[in-house]
Design a protein around this motif. Structure first.
Motif, PDB file in Angstrom:
ATOM      1  N   ALA B 108       0.833  -1.202   0.000  1.00 56.04           N
ATOM      2  CA  ALA B 108       0.000   0.000   0.000  1.00 56.04           C
ATOM      3  C   ALA B 108       0.871   1.257   0.000  1.00 56.04           C
ATOM      4  O   ALA B 108       0.577   2.223  -0.710  1.00 56.04           O
ATOM      5  N   LEU B 109       1.965   1.249   0.785  1.00 55.02           N
ATOM      6  CA  LEU B 109       2.849   2.415   0.814  1.00 55.02           C
ATOM      7  C   LEU B 109       3.531   2.616  -0.537  1.00 55.02           C
ATOM      8  O   LEU B 109       3.641   3.733  -1.035  1.00 55.02           O
ATOM      9  N   VAL B 110       3.968   1.497  -1.145  1.00 57.76           N
ATOM     10  CA  VAL B 110       4.641   1.587  -2.447  1.00 57.76           C
ATOM     11  C   VAL B 110       3.654   2.116  -3.500  1.00 57.76           C
ATOM     12  O   VAL B 110       3.978   3.025  -4.273  1.00 57.76           O
ATOM     13  N   ALA B 111       2.440   1.566  -3.509  1.00 58.38           N
ATOM     14  CA  ALA B 111       1.437   2.000  -4.494  1.00 58.38           C
ATOM     15  C   ALA B 111       0.987   3.431  -4.241  1.00 58.38           C
ATOM     16  O   ALA B 111       0.621   4.143  -5.178  1.00 58.38           O
ATOM     17  N   SER B 112       1.020   3.875  -2.983  1.00 58.16           N
ATOM     18  CA  SER B 112       0.668   5.277  -2.715  1.00 58.16           C
ATOM     19  C   SER B 112       1.751   6.189  -3.285  1.00 58.16           C
ATOM     20  O   SER B 112       1.453   7.283  -3.777  1.00 58.16           O
ATOM     21  N   GLY B 113       3.006   5.745  -3.237  1.00 61.10           N
ATOM     22  CA  GLY B 113       4.098   6.503  -3.860  1.00 61.10           C
ATOM     23  C   GLY B 113       3.912   6.595  -5.364  1.00 61.10           C
ATOM     24  O   GLY B 113       4.321   7.553  -6.005  1.00 61.10           O
ATOM     25  N   ALA B 114       3.280   5.547  -5.924  1.00 59.73           N
ATOM     26  CA  ALA B 114       3.014   5.523  -7.364  1.00 59.73           C
ATOM     27  C   ALA B 114       1.797   6.386  -7.711  1.00 59.73           C
ATOM     28  O   ALA B 114       1.446   6.521  -8.879  1.00 59.73           O
ATOM     29  N   GLY B 115       1.156   6.927  -6.680  1.00 59.35           N
ATOM     30  CA  GLY B 115       0.002   7.804  -6.907  1.00 59.35           C
ATOM     31  C   GLY B 115      -1.294   7.071  -7.187  1.00 59.35           C
ATOM     32  O   GLY B 115      -2.244   7.660  -7.713  1.00 59.35           O
ATOM     33  N   ILE B 116      -1.357   5.785  -6.832  1.00 58.20           N
ATOM     34  CA  ILE B 116      -2.591   5.017  -7.043  1.00 58.20           C
ATOM     35  C   ILE B 116      -3.630   5.490  -6.025  1.00 58.20           C
ATOM     36  O   ILE B 116      -3.403   5.392  -4.807  1.00 58.20           O
ATOM     37  N   SER B 117      -4.766   5.981  -6.502  1.00 58.12           N
ATOM     38  CA  SER B 117      -5.718   6.615  -5.587  1.00 58.12           C
ATOM     39  C   SER B 117      -6.267   5.648  -4.547  1.00 58.12           C
ATOM     40  O   SER B 117      -6.433   6.019  -3.382  1.00 58.12           O
ATOM     41  N   SER B 118      -6.538   4.394  -4.940  1.00 59.23           N
ATOM     42  CA  SER B 118      -7.077   3.453  -3.953  1.00 59.23           C
ATOM     43  C   SER B 118      -6.060   3.194  -2.832  1.00 59.23           C
ATOM     44  O   SER B 118      -6.432   3.024  -1.670  1.00 59.23           O
ATOM     45  N   ALA B 119      -4.769   3.192  -3.173  1.00 58.41           N
ATOM     46  CA  ALA B 119      -3.736   2.988  -2.156  1.00 58.41           C
ATOM     47  C   ALA B 119      -3.639   4.191  -1.224  1.00 58.41           C
ATOM     48  O   ALA B 119      -3.426   4.049  -0.024  1.00 58.41           O
ATOM     49  N   LEU B 120      -3.814   5.394  -1.783  1.00 60.12           N
ATOM     50  CA  LEU B 120      -3.763   6.604  -0.962  1.00 60.12           C
ATOM     51  C   LEU B 120      -4.914   6.619   0.047  1.00 60.12           C
ATOM     52  O   LEU B 120      -4.728   6.953   1.220  1.00 60.12           O
ATOM     53  N   ILE B 121      -6.106   6.214  -0.419  1.00 58.42           N
ATOM     54  CA  ILE B 121      -7.266   6.136   0.482  1.00 58.42           C
ATOM     55  C   ILE B 121      -7.004   5.092   1.565  1.00 58.42           C
ATOM     56  O   ILE B 121      -7.227   5.315   2.758  1.00 58.42           O
ATOM     57  N   PHE B 122      -6.502   3.928   1.142  1.00 60.71           N
ATOM     58  CA  PHE B 122      -6.223   2.837   2.074  1.00 60.71           C
ATOM     59  C   PHE B 122      -5.211   3.267   3.139  1.00 60.71           C
ATOM     60  O   PHE B 122      -5.418   3.030   4.335  1.00 60.71           O
ATOM     61  N   VAL B 123      -4.116   3.921   2.712  1.00 57.80           N
ATOM     62  CA  VAL B 123      -3.067   4.332   3.661  1.00 57.80           C
ATOM     63  C   VAL B 123      -3.602   5.379   4.633  1.00 57.80           C
ATOM     64  O   VAL B 123      -3.295   5.336   5.835  1.00 57.80           O
ATOM     65  N   ALA B 124      -4.433   6.296   4.147  1.00 61.75           N
ATOM     66  CA  ALA B 124      -5.019   7.305   5.034  1.00 61.75           C
ATOM     67  C   ALA B 124      -5.876   6.617   6.105  1.00 61.75           C
ATOM     68  O   ALA B 124      -5.763   6.916   7.302  1.00 61.75           O
ATOM     69  N   ALA B 125      -6.715   5.663   5.670  1.00 62.31           N
ATOM     70  CA  ALA B 125      -7.572   4.945   6.619  1.00 62.31           C
ATOM     71  C   ALA B 125      -6.722   4.102   7.575  1.00 62.31           C
ATOM     72  O   ALA B 125      -7.015   4.015   8.771  1.00 62.31           O
ATOM     73  N   MET B 126      -5.661   3.491   7.058  1.00 65.46           N
ATOM     74  CA  MET B 126      -4.778   2.660   7.885  1.00 65.46           C
ATOM     75  C   MET B 126      -4.106   3.506   8.978  1.00 65.46           C
ATOM     76  O   MET B 126      -3.993   3.081  10.132  1.00 65.46           O
ATOM     77  N   THR B 127      -3.703   4.721   8.603  1.00 66.66           N
ATOM     78  CA  THR B 127      -3.069   5.621   9.568  1.00 66.66           C
ATOM     79  C   THR B 127      -4.053   5.972  10.680  1.00 66.66           C
ATOM     80  O   THR B 127      -3.702   5.960  11.866  1.00 66.66           O
ATOM     81  N   ILE B 128      -5.301   6.254  10.288  1.00 68.92           N
ATOM     82  CA  ILE B 128      -6.333   6.560  11.288  1.00 68.92           C
ATOM     83  C   ILE B 128      -6.572   5.329  12.174  1.00 68.92           C
ATOM     84  O   ILE B 128      -6.685   5.439  13.393  1.00 68.92           O
TER      85      ILE B 128
END
Lengths: 143, 157
Positions: B108-128
Motif C-alpha cells: 500500500a505504501l509503495v502504491a501510494s508513492g506511485a500515486g494510485i488513488s485506492s492505495a492513498l485512500i487505504f493508507v489514510a484509513a490505515m493511519t487513522i
C-alpha cells in the motif's frame, strides 16, 4: 491458474528477503512495515531517522517504479471506496494489536521460526481467505 | 545516525519495494487472487513468501553470528514467545482488511508513492486505524498494563 507468475514471484520474493537481511545486518532491526510505519505516530520512538529513511525508500521506489513499469500497478481488480476505508481501518487496528503484518510476521518472523509469527501468519492468511470467499462466493460482490 | 546508516536504511526500503513491484504484489488483484482459494487461485504470493523466507532464513542465521549489526550496538529482535489473545485477534482483524482491499501495509505504501488513488485512500484509513488503536483501544481502562506488555514485543514487528 493462468495468472500464476512463478519466476517473477520467486525473484521478487528473494529481493524482499535480501532487503530484510540488509536491514538486519546494518541496523539489527526487523523490516516490518506496519511496525516501522506505526512507530512514526508515537512520541517515544527513538529510531525515527531509520524508519523515515527506510519508508521513504519504499514510497520513492513506488514513484519511480510507476514511471518505468506502470503496468506493475495496474490491478485487474480494485475494491470500492467504502471497502477501502473499512479495510484500511481494520489493517491499521489489526496490525497494531497483533504486532505485525505480512513483512514483520510473515517474512521476518517466520524466517526466525518464531511461534508467535507462525500463529499470526496462519491467522491472517486464513482470515484473508475467508474474507475473499465471503465477498466473492457468498455475497458475489466486486467481480 | 551516520549518513551511511541512513543510506543503508534507504537502500533496504528501495530493495523491499522493488521486490514487491517485481513480484506483482503491488497489484491488489494478485493478492486477492492468492486468497481466492475457491475461485481462480493464483499461487504467486505463496512463492513470493517462499523466496523471501528462503533468503532471509539463511541470511538471518549468518548475520546473527555477529555480536552486533554494522551501525548499532545490539540486535533488536522481538523475544516474546507467548501466544496471547491480542496476537491472533489482531492478526485476524488485519487479515479481514487485507482480503477486503488486497493491500497490506508494504504494498500500500509503495502504491501510494506511485500515486494510485485506492492505495492513498487505504493508507489514510490505515493511519487513522493505527491512531485509533493507540489512543482509544490501547488507552482503555485496563489497557495500561496490557500496553506495557504489548510494547515490549512491539518494538519492531
Amino acid at each position: 491458474m493462468h495468472d500464476f507468475t512463478p519466476t517473477a514471484a520467486l525473484i521478487g520474493g528473494g529481493l524482499i528477503g535480501a532487503a530484510a537481511s540488509l536491514v538486519l545486518l546494518t541496523h539489527g532491526k526487523v523490516a516490518g512495515v506496519s511496525g516501522l510505519y506505526g512507530g512514526l505516530l508515537r512520541r517515544d520512538t527513538t529510531d525515527l531517522a531509520f524508519r523515515i529513511w527506510f519508508l521513504s525508500g519504499m514510497v520513492l521506489t513506488g514513484f519511480v517504479g510507476s514511471a518505468i513499469f506502470p503496468s506493475a500497478f495496474a490491478s485487474s481488480w480494485n475494491a470500492n471506496m467504502p471497502a477501502l476505508v473499512v479495510a484500511g481501518l481494520l489493517v491499521g487496528v489489526g496490525t497494531q494489536i497483533g504486532t505485525g503484518c505480512t513483512s514483520g510476521h510473515g517474512v521476518c518472523g517466520v524466517s526466525r521460526l518464531s511461534l508467535r509469527s507462525l500463529v499470526a501468519t496462519l491467522t491472517f492468511v486464513l482470515a484473508g481467505m475467508f474474507t475473499v470467499f465471503v465477498v466473492r462466493h457468498v455475497l458475489g460482490g466486486s467481480q | 545516525m551516520s549518513a551511511k546508516a541512513n543510506l543503508a536504511a534507504f537502500a533496504g526500503g528501495v530493495m523491499f519495494a522493488a521486490g514487491l513491484i517485481v513480484s506483482g504484489m503491488t497489484k491488489p488483484s494478485k493478492v486477492v487472487g492468492f486468497l481466492d482459494v475457491f475461485g481462480r487461485w493464483d499461487p504467486s504470493l505463496g512463492l513470493v513468501m517462499v523466496g523471501a523466507i528462503g533468503v532471509h532464513f539463511v541470511a538471518y542465521r549468518l548475520v546473527r553470528r555477529r555480536s552486533a549489526p554494522i551501525f548499532g550496538k545490539t540486535f533488536h529482535i522481538p523475544s516474546r514467545t507467548d501466544i496471547d489473545t491480542r496476537l491472533w485477534t489482531g492478526a485476524a482483524i488485519f487479515g479481514v482488511g487485507w482480503g477486503l482491499a488486497g493491500y497490506c501495509p508494504g504494498p500500500a505504501l509503495v502504491a501510494s508513492g506511485a500515486g494510485i488513488s485506492s492505495a492513498l485512500i487505504f493508507v489514510a484509513a490505515m493511519t487513522i486505524g493505527m491512531m485509533i488503536e493507540r489512543h482509544v483501544i490501547g488507552a482503555s481502562a485496563s489497557g495500561i498494563a496490557r500496553r506495557s506488555i504489548a510494547d515490549r514485543g512491539r518494538r519492531n514487528p
